[in-house]
Design a protein around this motif. Structure first.
Motif, short mmCIF file in Angstrom:
data_model
loop_
_atom_site.label_atom_id
_atom_site.label_comp_id
_atom_site.label_asym_id
_atom_site.label_seq_id
_atom_site.Cartn_x
_atom_site.Cartn_y
_atom_site.Cartn_z
N UNK A 166 0.86 -1.18 0.00
CA UNK A 166 0.00 0.00 0.00
C UNK A 166 0.89 1.23 0.00
N UNK A 167 0.44 2.27 -0.70
CA UNK A 167 1.18 3.52 -0.72
C UNK A 167 0.21 4.67 -0.59
N UNK A 168 0.69 5.82 -0.07
CA UNK A 168 -0.16 7.00 0.01
C UNK A 168 0.10 7.90 -1.19
N UNK A 169 -0.99 8.27 -1.85
CA UNK A 169 -0.95 9.20 -2.98
C UNK A 169 -1.70 10.46 -2.60
N UNK A 170 -1.11 11.62 -2.93
CA UNK A 170 -1.83 12.89 -2.79
C UNK A 170 -1.89 13.55 -4.16
N UNK A 171 -3.10 13.87 -4.61
CA UNK A 171 -3.27 14.74 -5.77
C UNK A 171 -3.32 16.16 -5.20
N UNK A 172 -2.31 16.96 -5.55
CA UNK A 172 -2.06 18.24 -4.89
C UNK A 172 -3.01 19.35 -5.37
N UNK A 173 -3.00 20.51 -4.67
CA UNK A 173 -3.97 21.57 -5.00
C UNK A 173 -3.94 22.02 -6.46
N UNK A 174 -2.78 22.00 -7.11
CA UNK A 174 -2.73 22.44 -8.51
C UNK A 174 -3.54 21.51 -9.40
N UNK A 175 -3.40 20.21 -9.21
CA UNK A 175 -4.11 19.25 -10.06
C UNK A 175 -5.60 19.20 -9.72
N UNK A 176 -5.93 19.36 -8.43
CA UNK A 176 -7.35 19.43 -8.04
C UNK A 176 -7.98 20.65 -8.72
N UNK A 177 -7.28 21.80 -8.68
CA UNK A 177 -7.81 23.03 -9.29
C UNK A 177 -7.98 22.88 -10.81
N UNK A 178 -7.11 22.10 -11.43
CA UNK A 178 -7.21 21.85 -12.88
C UNK A 178 -8.31 20.88 -13.25
N UNK A 235 -6.46 9.47 -11.38
CA UNK A 235 -6.89 8.19 -10.80
C UNK A 235 -6.95 7.11 -11.89
N UNK A 236 -7.40 7.49 -13.08
CA UNK A 236 -7.46 6.52 -14.19
C UNK A 236 -6.10 5.91 -14.51
N UNK A 237 -5.06 6.71 -14.38
CA UNK A 237 -3.72 6.19 -14.65
C UNK A 237 -3.32 5.14 -13.61
N UNK A 238 -3.67 5.41 -12.35
CA UNK A 238 -3.38 4.42 -11.31
C UNK A 238 -4.14 3.12 -11.60
N UNK A 239 -5.42 3.25 -11.92
CA UNK A 239 -6.24 2.06 -12.17
C UNK A 239 -5.74 1.31 -13.40
N UNK A 240 -5.38 2.04 -14.45
CA UNK A 240 -4.92 1.39 -15.68
C UNK A 240 -3.63 0.61 -15.44
N UNK A 241 -2.85 1.04 -14.44
CA UNK A 241 -1.59 0.37 -14.12
C UNK A 241 -1.79 -0.78 -13.13
N UNK A 300 -6.60 15.67 -2.86
CA UNK A 300 -7.30 14.38 -2.93
C UNK A 300 -6.32 13.29 -2.51
N UNK A 301 -6.61 12.68 -1.38
CA UNK A 301 -5.68 11.73 -0.77
C UNK A 301 -6.21 10.31 -0.95
N UNK A 302 -5.32 9.42 -1.39
CA UNK A 302 -5.74 8.03 -1.60
C UNK A 302 -4.71 7.06 -1.03
N UNK A 303 -5.20 5.90 -0.63
CA UNK A 303 -4.33 4.75 -0.44
C UNK A 303 -4.48 3.89 -1.68
N UNK A 304 -3.35 3.60 -2.33
CA UNK A 304 -3.33 2.74 -3.51
C UNK A 304 -2.73 1.41 -3.11
N UNK A 305 -3.37 0.34 -3.57
CA UNK A 305 -2.93 -1.01 -3.21
C UNK A 305 -2.65 -1.82 -4.47
N UNK A 306 -1.59 -2.61 -4.42
CA UNK A 306 -1.30 -3.48 -5.56
C UNK A 306 0.12 -4.01 -5.50
N UNK A 307 0.44 -4.83 -6.50
CA UNK A 307 1.77 -5.40 -6.56
C UNK A 307 2.80 -4.29 -6.75
#
Ligand code: CMP
Length: 140
Positions: A4-16, A23-29, A72-79
């Motif tokens: 598991x890892x912590x991901x933060x999408x920062x204020x600049x990307x949230x504003x954009x 998130x789609x890139x994480x899921x696609x990977x 936007x804060x996420x926990x991402x899980x995977x290999x």
């Protein structure tokens, strides 16, 4: 190994308005969202989260930026999730980030660099517990 890892999408990307694209890139990977929330950090919270950097010359600017809007804060899980997330993000400085990485495509500067990701299992555990204490992370 499954990590598991912590991901933060920062204020600049949230504003954009590119939370979904990132998130789609994480899921696609192959990474799965195991926890997620939008949060506007207080100065004290941002200082605590980035305490490891408190002697660095960029600390004040980093904290100012991280509290400039919601993240936007996420926990991402995977290999191999920690390294996989860092590969997807690209180099800290978007000018040095490889083509096709999140920072190359969405970030403007080393401060406004779109995303944060944990750098090791030990920091991932601390960062996940900071944002998602208790049982608020879901095995995927
Ligand atoms: P992040 O992965 O969130 O961890 C600390 C942040 O500090 C980093 O991303 C950058 O956005 C920011 N930062 C600003 N200047 C520097 C620098 N010279 N070296 C590393 N990080 C920096």
């Amino acid at each position: 190994a499954i990590e598991r890892t912590l991901s933060i999408i920062k204020p600049d990307a949230v504003a954009k308005n590119v939370i979904g694209k990132i998130v789609s890139r994480f899921e696609a990977a192959g990474l799965k969202v195991a926890a997620a929330k939008l949060v506007h950090l207080s100065r004290g919270e941002a200082e605590q989260f980035y305490a490891v950097h408190k002697e660095r010359p960029f600390f004040k600017d980093l904290v100012d930026f991280m509290i400039s809007g919601p993240v936007f804060v996420q926990v991402l899980e995977g290999d191999n999730a920690i390294a996989k997330n860092r590969d997807l993000m690209g180099a800290t400085d978007p000018k040095k980030a490889a083509a096709g990485t999140i920072r190359a495509d969405f970030a403007e500067s080393i401060d406004a660099n779109a995303v944060h990701g944990s750098d090791a299992p030990e920091t991932a555990a601390v960062e996940i517990a900071f944002f998602f204490p208790g049982q608020n992370v879901y095995a995927r």
